[in-house]
Design a protein around this motif. Structure first.
Motif, short mmCIF file in Angstrom:
data_model
loop_
_atom_site.label_atom_id
_atom_site.label_comp_id
_atom_site.label_asym_id
_atom_site.label_seq_id
_atom_site.Cartn_x
_atom_site.Cartn_y
_atom_site.Cartn_z
N GLY A 1 0.82 -1.21 0.00
CA GLY A 1 0.00 0.00 0.00
C GLY A 1 0.84 1.25 0.00
N MET A 2 1.95 1.24 0.74
CA MET A 2 2.86 2.39 0.73
C MET A 2 3.47 2.58 -0.65
N ARG A 3 3.77 1.47 -1.30
CA ARG A 3 4.30 1.56 -2.66
C ARG A 3 3.26 2.13 -3.62
N LEU A 4 2.00 1.76 -3.42
CA LEU A 4 0.94 2.31 -4.26
C LEU A 4 0.87 3.83 -4.12
N ASP A 5 1.09 4.33 -2.90
CA ASP A 5 1.08 5.78 -2.67
C ASP A 5 2.11 6.50 -3.54
N LEU A 6 3.18 5.82 -3.88
CA LEU A 6 4.22 6.44 -4.71
C LEU A 6 3.86 6.45 -6.19
N ARG A 7 3.02 5.52 -6.61
CA ARG A 7 2.73 5.36 -8.03
C ARG A 7 1.38 5.88 -8.46
N LYS A 8 0.43 5.92 -7.54
CA LYS A 8 -0.94 6.14 -7.97
C LYS A 8 -1.68 7.00 -6.95
N SER A 9 -2.51 7.91 -7.46
CA SER A 9 -3.32 8.73 -6.55
C SER A 9 -4.79 8.76 -6.96
N ARG A 10 -5.11 8.17 -8.08
CA ARG A 10 -6.50 8.11 -8.54
C ARG A 10 -6.84 6.68 -8.93
N TYR A 11 -8.10 6.34 -8.71
CA TYR A 11 -8.55 4.97 -8.97
C TYR A 11 -9.74 5.03 -9.90
N ASN A 12 -9.78 4.13 -10.86
CA ASN A 12 -10.80 4.15 -11.91
C ASN A 12 -12.16 3.65 -11.47
N ASN A 13 -12.19 2.80 -10.45
CA ASN A 13 -13.46 2.23 -10.01
C ASN A 13 -13.36 1.83 -8.54
N PHE A 14 -14.48 1.43 -7.99
CA PHE A 14 -14.50 1.10 -6.57
C PHE A 14 -13.65 -0.12 -6.25
N ASP A 15 -13.57 -1.08 -7.16
CA ASP A 15 -12.74 -2.26 -6.90
C ASP A 15 -11.28 -1.88 -6.68
N GLU A 16 -10.76 -0.97 -7.51
CA GLU A 16 -9.38 -0.49 -7.34
C GLU A 16 -9.24 0.28 -6.03
N LEU A 17 -10.22 1.12 -5.72
CA LEU A 17 -10.18 1.90 -4.48
C LEU A 17 -10.25 0.98 -3.27
N TYR A 18 -11.11 -0.03 -3.34
CA TYR A 18 -11.23 -0.99 -2.23
C TYR A 18 -9.89 -1.69 -1.98
N LEU A 19 -9.23 -2.10 -3.05
CA LEU A 19 -7.95 -2.78 -2.90
C LEU A 19 -6.94 -1.86 -2.21
N TYR A 20 -6.91 -0.58 -2.61
CA TYR A 20 -6.03 0.38 -1.96
C TYR A 20 -6.38 0.49 -0.47
N CYS A 21 -7.66 0.60 -0.17
CA CYS A 21 -8.11 0.70 1.23
C CYS A 21 -7.72 -0.53 2.02
N TYR A 22 -7.80 -1.69 1.39
CA TYR A 22 -7.36 -2.91 2.06
C TYR A 22 -5.88 -2.80 2.42
N TYR A 23 -5.06 -2.41 1.43
CA TYR A 23 -3.63 -2.36 1.64
C TYR A 23 -3.23 -1.39 2.75
N VAL A 24 -3.83 -0.21 2.79
CA VAL A 24 -3.36 0.81 3.73
C VAL A 24 -4.09 0.82 5.06
N ALA A 25 -5.27 0.21 5.15
CA ALA A 25 -6.02 0.28 6.41
C ALA A 25 -6.66 -1.04 6.81
N GLY A 26 -7.16 -1.79 5.85
CA GLY A 26 -7.73 -3.10 6.19
C GLY A 26 -6.71 -3.98 6.87
N THR A 27 -5.45 -3.83 6.43
CA THR A 27 -4.37 -4.60 7.02
C THR A 27 -4.20 -4.28 8.50
N VAL A 28 -4.44 -3.03 8.87
CA VAL A 28 -4.32 -2.63 10.28
C VAL A 28 -5.34 -3.38 11.12
N GLY A 29 -6.55 -3.51 10.60
CA GLY A 29 -7.56 -4.28 11.30
C GLY A 29 -7.14 -5.73 11.49
#
Length: 127
Positions: free
Chosen positions: A56-84
């Motif tokens: 997820g940290m690596r994604l922060d370096l490469r990408k800041s916009r997501y084309n659909n909710f599936d991509e956004l959900y995956l980002y949310c998983y990486y940076v916050a779902g993992t904390v849960g």
């Protein structure tokens, strides 16, 4: 949950010096391994959520916009779902809980993702 840098370092980011930010994020990822080791001595902690958070940290370096909710959900998983997912072994499941382990982990994941979506919505007006 994105890494917030001091103003002086943010200037390097906006000037295109991504090497500085990459160094800081790699240092942060390295620093995550010591807490993981300490946790693993006392709790059964799966390393995969830690690895996913680093992705997820690596994604922060490469990408800041997501084309659909599936991509956004995956980002949310990486940076916050993992904390849960990382939190469950530390907080533990109550011995008298009627919830299955799978349900507890799914709920922790959903809470992490929901928190990240809330953070994103909060920042929409600022960006």
């Amino acid at each position: 949950m994105a890494l917030t840098l001091p103003t002086s370092l943010q200037r390097h980011w906006t000037d295109g010096n991504k090497d500085c930010v990459m160094f800081l994020k790699v240092a942060l990822m390295t620093c995550m391994m010591l807490p993981f080791h300490i946790l693993s001595l006392n709790y059964f902690v799966d390393i995969q959520p830690f690895k996913d958070m680093i992705n997820g940290m690596r994604l922060d370096l490469r990408k800041s916009r997501y084309n659909n909710f599936d991509e956004l959900y995956l980002y949310c998983y990486y940076v916050a779902g993992t904390v849960g997912l990382m939190s469950v072994p530390v907080m533990r499941i109550a011995p008298d809980s009627k919830a299955s382990t799978e349900t507890v982990y799914n709920s922790a994941l959903a809470l992490g993702v929901a928190n990240q979506l809330t953070n994103i919505l909060r920042d929409v007006g600022e960006e």
